[in-house]
Design a protein around this motif. Structure first.
Motif, mmCIF file in Angstrom:
data_model
loop_
_atom_site.group_PDB
_atom_site.id
_atom_site.type_symbol
_atom_site.label_atom_id
_atom_site.label_comp_id
_atom_site.label_asym_id
_atom_site.label_seq_id
_atom_site.Cartn_x
_atom_site.Cartn_y
_atom_site.Cartn_z
ATOM 1 N N VAL A 19 0.840 -1.206 0.000
ATOM 2 C CA VAL A 19 0.000 0.000 0.000
ATOM 3 C C VAL A 19 0.871 1.251 0.000
ATOM 4 O O VAL A 19 0.610 2.198 -0.757
ATOM 5 C CB VAL A 19 -0.950 -0.009 1.217
ATOM 6 N N LEU A 20 1.917 1.227 0.813
ATOM 7 C CA LEU A 20 2.829 2.371 0.856
ATOM 8 C C LEU A 20 3.440 2.608 -0.523
ATOM 9 O O LEU A 20 3.605 3.753 -0.958
ATOM 10 C CB LEU A 20 3.931 2.136 1.894
ATOM 11 N N ASP A 21 3.742 1.536 -1.197
ATOM 12 C CA ASP A 21 4.312 1.673 -2.528
ATOM 13 C C ASP A 21 3.304 2.295 -3.493
ATOM 14 O O ASP A 21 3.658 3.106 -4.349
ATOM 15 C CB ASP A 21 4.760 0.308 -3.050
ATOM 16 N N GLY A 22 2.040 1.917 -3.326
ATOM 17 C CA GLY A 22 0.998 2.546 -4.138
ATOM 18 C C GLY A 22 0.927 4.041 -3.880
ATOM 19 O O GLY A 22 0.803 4.846 -4.796
ATOM 20 N N ASN A 49 -6.583 5.758 -2.928
ATOM 21 C CA ASN A 49 -6.962 4.540 -2.219
ATOM 22 C C ASN A 49 -7.720 3.597 -3.142
ATOM 23 O O ASN A 49 -7.530 2.382 -3.125
ATOM 24 C CB ASN A 49 -7.826 4.890 -1.006
ATOM 25 N N ARG A 50 -8.575 4.189 -3.943
ATOM 26 C CA ARG A 50 -9.390 3.380 -4.838
ATOM 27 C C ARG A 50 -8.504 2.638 -5.839
ATOM 28 O O ARG A 50 -8.702 1.449 -6.098
ATOM 29 C CB ARG A 50 -10.365 4.299 -5.563
ATOM 30 N N ASP A 51 -7.528 3.330 -6.387
ATOM 31 C CA ASP A 51 -6.654 2.692 -7.369
ATOM 32 C C ASP A 51 -5.766 1.629 -6.728
ATOM 33 O O ASP A 51 -5.496 0.589 -7.341
ATOM 34 C CB ASP A 51 -5.796 3.749 -8.067
ATOM 35 N N ILE A 52 -5.331 1.914 -5.529
ATOM 36 C CA ILE A 52 -4.546 0.897 -4.827
ATOM 37 C C ILE A 52 -5.408 -0.344 -4.631
ATOM 38 O O ILE A 52 -4.954 -1.470 -4.831
ATOM 39 C CB ILE A 52 -4.056 1.439 -3.464
ATOM 40 N N ALA A 53 -6.666 -0.115 -4.257
ATOM 41 C CA ALA A 53 -7.591 -1.233 -4.069
ATOM 42 C C ALA A 53 -7.694 -2.046 -5.353
ATOM 43 O O ALA A 53 -7.664 -3.285 -5.332
ATOM 44 C CB ALA A 53 -8.959 -0.704 -3.660
ATOM 45 N N LEU A 54 -7.796 -1.350 -6.476
ATOM 46 C CA LEU A 54 -7.907 -2.050 -7.753
ATOM 47 C C LEU A 54 -6.667 -2.887 -8.055
ATOM 48 O O LEU A 54 -6.770 -4.052 -8.439
ATOM 49 C CB LEU A 54 -8.145 -1.041 -8.883
ATOM 50 N N THR A 55 -5.503 -2.275 -7.860
ATOM 51 C CA THR A 55 -4.285 -3.020 -8.189
ATOM 52 C C THR A 55 -4.065 -4.202 -7.263
ATOM 53 O O THR A 55 -3.448 -5.186 -7.647
ATOM 54 C CB THR A 55 -3.044 -2.100 -8.123
ATOM 55 N N GLU A 60 3.057 11.463 -4.140
ATOM 56 C CA GLU A 60 3.931 11.154 -5.266
ATOM 57 C C GLU A 60 4.962 12.260 -5.458
ATOM 58 O O GLU A 60 6.116 11.996 -5.804
ATOM 59 C CB GLU A 60 3.114 10.965 -6.556
ATOM 60 N N ALA A 61 4.537 13.495 -5.231
ATOM 61 C CA ALA A 61 5.479 14.603 -5.385
ATOM 62 C C ALA A 61 6.656 14.456 -4.423
ATOM 63 O O ALA A 61 7.808 14.677 -4.799
ATOM 64 C CB ALA A 61 4.766 15.934 -5.151
#
Lengths: 212, 212
Positions: free
Chosen positions: A154-157, A164-170, B196-197
């Motif tokens: 998650v930290l890497d995301g 959060n939503r995209d992390i959930a997807l990946t 990310e920044a």
DNA sequence: GATGCAATCGCCCGAAAGGGCGATACCACG
DNA sequence: CGTGGTATCGCCCTTTCGGGCGATTGCATC
């Protein structure tokens, strides 16, 4: 050339300058003989099998098979191997892992000639050698909050700018779960938001610059 | 011991292992002679004045007077000095500064023996030596988006987990302005959010681990 | 004097984040 | 068998963020 009762050493480092420096340092002690050198983990395994040295001096960071992986592989094949790890960087968080994996010592390349020679003798005698400074660093690292595997992902995301939503997807989990992980991360890293968490990740070695 | 027409070299590195490795490598070439060694910048200045070597091989990172400062001081006192900088880390952004300050070359410690010797000869001949990989790294750094001073301060606030409002307070400007800066930063760093920044900041050397 | 850039300030708004409060299930370790 | 850590899922609510649309000032460079 090699005295009969000499301690036979295998050098593993991808930097030829460092290898030559180590060889030069070891040659100052007549009880030590460098019987082989390797440039990466794979070579190290081969040379070890071929030469069966008494002590291995191995760099932590190497291209290809890294020092830690090589250490584990080597000990899996030869549990009795006595390995002294070397590192260039002061802020490696690999100390703990190296010790856990079975390294007999963990030295900085900044060690004095005397200390290096002493360490090798001690390891060869069946003991272990960890400098005072490294010991202190270990204590400091022990205090460091440890992230679980999932939290690391998650930290890497977060560092990649994902919501959060995209992390959930990946990760193929629900956004709620991600938020739970994020909360845990913020708490463990004592951070106010994901930006600070990412910063702490870099500071504590949880995130690395060199593209993981 | 020292051939008459030998190139006289001064080694500057705080790691004795590295110094011995460099000395060993240089000793392979009969045109090269190490006339002195120094462990830090201050010593380097003294030894240079005492020995007037033809070429200086100097580490970038050293305790006390660092390599860059030492380089500047040395060139200020002896504008004709030919200095080759060495570095351990691949991701130093000091390359540009070193070249700007007047270094004749910038090498990684991972250089091969041959390349190191070649570099010294070239520098001694009055030329400069920058490896291909370093040259590419320089180009990459040149492309790096440059943040203004203010944006740098805002980015630092982000890395410390401050909200826009808190950054505004610490900088004594309005939150609107901070938001404008944040937008500019996100755009320049091609980042989706502040997390990310911050990550990009670390990756590009805009932010550093070692407590600023 | 125009052009460009940095720094400052402004508003609107939808989406995302983060805090607080839960819960269940699994698994390892003692 | 309990205890603790991990991973999963849930809701509510307030704050913050970031996008989009502006603007003026000052300064340096051309």
């Amino acid at each position: 050339m090699a005295p009969p009762n000499s301690i036979r050493v295998l050098l593993v480092d991808d930097h030829s300058v460092v290898r030559m420096g180590l060889a030069a340092v070891l040659s100052l002690d007549e009880d030590l003989t460098v019987v082989a050198e390797a440039e990466d983990g794979t070579q190290a395994l081969e040379k070890y099998q071929a030469e069966r040295p008494d002590v291995v001096l191995m760099d932590v960071r190497m291209p290809g098979l890294g020092g830690l992986e090589a250490l584990r592989a080597l000990l899996a094949a030869s549990p009795g191997a006595r390995v002294l790890m070397l590192t260039t960087s002061e802020l490696d968080d690999d100390i703990q892992r190296a010790i856990d994996a079975g390294a007999r010592g963990y030295l900085q390349k900044s060690v004095s000639r005397e200390e290096l020679v002493r360490a090798i003798h001690q390891v060869h005698a069946g003991g272990s050698y960890i400098p005072e400074a490294t010991r202190r660093r270990l204590l400091q690292l022990a205090k460091r909050k440890h992230l679980s595997n999932r939290e690391g992902e998650v930290l890497d995301g977060m560092r990649r700018g994902l919501s959060n939503r995209d992390i959930a997807l990946t990760l193929s989990i629900s956004e709620h779960t991600v938020k739970a992980h994020v909360k845990a991360i913020l708490h463990k890293l004592e951070s106010a938001d994901r930006a600070e968490a990412v910063a702490r990740g870099f500071e504590q070695g949880l995130l690395r610059v060199e593209g993981r």
